[in-house]
Structures are given as C-alpha cells and as structure tokens.
Scaffold this active site. Structure first.
Site, short mmCIF file in Angstrom:
data_model
loop_
_atom_site.label_atom_id
_atom_site.label_comp_id
_atom_site.label_asym_id
_atom_site.label_seq_id
_atom_site.Cartn_x
_atom_site.Cartn_y
_atom_site.Cartn_z
N ASP A 81 6.55 -32.16 -34.53
CA ASP A 81 7.56 -32.97 -34.68
C ASP A 81 7.14 -34.33 -34.25
O ASP A 81 8.00 -35.31 -33.92
CB ASP A 81 8.54 -32.54 -33.47
CG ASP A 81 8.13 -32.00 -32.15
OD1 ASP A 81 6.71 -32.47 -31.96
OD2 ASP A 81 8.68 -31.64 -31.29
N SER A 82 5.73 -34.47 -33.64
CA SER A 82 5.30 -35.71 -33.78
C SER A 82 5.64 -36.79 -34.93
O SER A 82 5.31 -38.09 -34.74
CB SER A 82 3.65 -35.69 -33.42
OG SER A 82 3.24 -34.86 -34.26
N LYS A 142 6.51 -23.04 -34.30
CA LYS A 142 5.92 -23.40 -32.90
C LYS A 142 7.30 -23.78 -32.22
O LYS A 142 7.84 -24.68 -32.69
CB LYS A 142 4.77 -24.34 -33.01
CG LYS A 142 4.32 -24.64 -31.62
CD LYS A 142 2.96 -25.73 -31.50
CE LYS A 142 3.39 -27.09 -31.95
NZ LYS A 142 4.07 -27.87 -30.75
N GLU A 162 8.21 -24.96 -27.70
CA GLU A 162 7.84 -25.15 -26.52
C GLU A 162 8.20 -24.60 -25.60
O GLU A 162 9.56 -24.08 -25.58
CB GLU A 162 8.10 -26.86 -26.25
CG GLU A 162 7.29 -27.78 -27.11
CD GLU A 162 7.61 -29.25 -26.98
OE1 GLU A 162 8.24 -29.77 -25.89
OE2 GLU A 162 7.28 -30.05 -27.76
N GLU A 218 -1.39 -28.05 -23.85
CA GLU A 218 -1.60 -29.58 -23.76
C GLU A 218 -1.56 -30.42 -22.58
O GLU A 218 -0.87 -30.03 -21.70
CB GLU A 218 -0.24 -30.27 -24.52
CG GLU A 218 -0.44 -31.78 -24.78
CD GLU A 218 0.89 -31.99 -25.72
OE1 GLU A 218 0.73 -33.43 -25.77
OE2 GLU A 218 1.31 -31.49 -26.20
#
Length: 275
Positions: free
Chosen positions: A49-50, A118, A120, A186
C-alpha cells in the site's frame, strides 16, 4: 538447469518452511515493468500500500483503496512468472470484523491472482488472521511500525524500545499462533528483531530490523532511487534512477527547444529508400 527452465513459484507453506534457511528476498512492485525486472531475483513480490505514497503522491497510506490495490495487483501479476505475489490489504478493508476481512481478502485474491494477503497488527488482529487462515486465505502479518496506525502511534518512530518491547514480542507471537505464514518486522531495534526471529517458528521479514531476520523487504522505489521525497534510514539506495531520469528529461527538453531533436534518423521520408 537451462536458462529457459521455469522455476516453481513458492507457496505460502514453502515460505514458512524456509525458516532459518536462505534469506527470503522481497521487494515491492506496483506495475508490470518493474515486476518483470525483479521476477527472476525475488522470492516474494509485495504489492504494497506504499503505492499510495510513491506512485499516487499521497502523504501516507491511509488514502489507499481496494480499487487501487486490485488495479496495481493485477498489473504486477502480469509481470510475474515465478515470484510469489502478496497484496497488502488497505486501511479500512479488514479492521471492522473478520467477516469484512474475509470479503476484502477474497476480492483481492480473486481479482489479482495473489497467493496471499498482508495485513497490519498483532494481538488485535489475532482473531481475524485465524478466521482468514482457517478459510484458505494465507496471511503475511506485519508488526512493529504499522504505517496504517501512524495516527495512534504518533508518527513513524521506532517501535519496541524500552517497556514497549514486550508489546511487539506479544504481537509477533500472536500472529504466529493465529496461523500467519510469515511476519514483517518494521522499524524495531536490532536486538528485538533477533529475539523475535529466535522466538517464533515462522519466517521474519525485516525492514529496518536486522540482517538476522529470515528475509528482507524494501520499497523498490527507495532502493532504485526513484522516490526522492525522503530516504528512510533503513533504505539502501542501489541506484539513483530518479536523479538520472531527471537529467535525461532535462536534456530532452533542451534538445526539443533548440530543435536538435528529432534528428534526421528520428523522422520519416516521403518515400522508402530502395535497397
């Protein structure tokens, strides 16, 4: 093995089995051409999503939509033959309930051809990850700095220092227990990343973590020097394509203005010359 022999794409279960083995190579991709460049070299290609920041110019990842992830995921998939593709679930597409997460994940996999998704979160997402994995949706987890939570984390600071160490460890163990096949760590202290890597049975994929993780991931625009708005400490630039590209564009603009481009070899005659 011949150069033309097809290398089998990893499955989520095979990624899990790589724990403690040769480090997993992971890069983000958002378009077909970059996916084609990394296909032969990466174990996993992550449609992150970057994309919202490096492609769409958003200030963070919170504005990324399901439609954007589906569009870019499908484009990346068209450029891959052997690397496994994982697609990020965007903010707001899974937090409400496990059922919402299943609908979103199923759509992403159906429309992009992704092998996994993925998401978070650690302890707070344990129930959701268990719900997804029990329904044939492989999940790569993401703990430590979780960019979708910057408003509650207070920005992009390192996570897991001091008293916060236990929280990040608990998050990593929670996603392991819930059935995630791997976990991104991260922006956590190196020593904590090493402890987590030793403590969990699934591969850890570091970004600003430790060389001892079971794999590494970087944003491709960071490592190629295409995204130049800022450079995270953990991002090594292996090229300066942004600077080189701007120089090339400046030269093109100059040649257009002084009429040296197009040159005779770039235009067409009235008649084709006979051989």
């Amino acid at each position: 093995m011949s150069a033309s022999a097809k290398i089998k794409t990893l499955t989520p279960s095979e990624v899990r089995a790589r724990k403690g083995g040769t480090p997993l190579v992971v890069l983000t991709a958002y378009a077909t051409p970059t996916a084609q460049m990394m296909d032969a070299h990466c174990d996993i290609v992550l449609v992150g999503d970057s994309v919202g920041m490096v492609v769409h110019g958003l200030p963070d990842t919170l504005g990324v939509t399901m439609e954007m992830m589906c569009l870019h995921g499908a484009a990346v998939k068209r450029g891959l033959e052997q690397a496994m593709m994982v697609v990020d679930m965007p903010f707001g597409s899974y937090e409400e309930s496990p059922e919402q997460a299943f609908r979103s994940a199923a759509r992403l996999m159906r429309e992009t051809g992704a092998a996994a998704v993925k998401l978070e979160g650690g302890v707070s997402m344990e129930e959701t990850i268990r719900f997804l994995t029990s329904r044939s949706i492989p999940v790569m987890a993401h703990v430590g700095l979780t960019p979708q939570a910057i408003n509650t984390l207070g920005g992009y600071a390192v996570q897991g220092r001091g008293e916060d160490r236990d929280r990040v460890m608990a998050d990593a163990k929670a996603v392991e227990d819930a059935g995630a096949f791997s976990v991104v760590l991260e922006k956590v202290p190196e020593s904590l990343a090493n402890e987590i890597t030793d403590a969990v049975s699934i591969p850890t994929i570091g970004i600003g973590a430790s060389a001892q993780c079971d794999g590494q991931v970087l944003v491709v625009d960071d490592m190629l020097g295409l995204f130049t708005a800022f450079k995270p400490k953990f991002a090594k630039r292996y090229a300066t394509l942004g600077v080189d590209g701007e120089k090339a564009i400046a030269k093109y603009a100059q040649e257009v203005r002084d009429r040296s481009f197009p040159a005779p070899e770039h235009v067409f005659a009235d008649e084709v010359k006979k051989k």
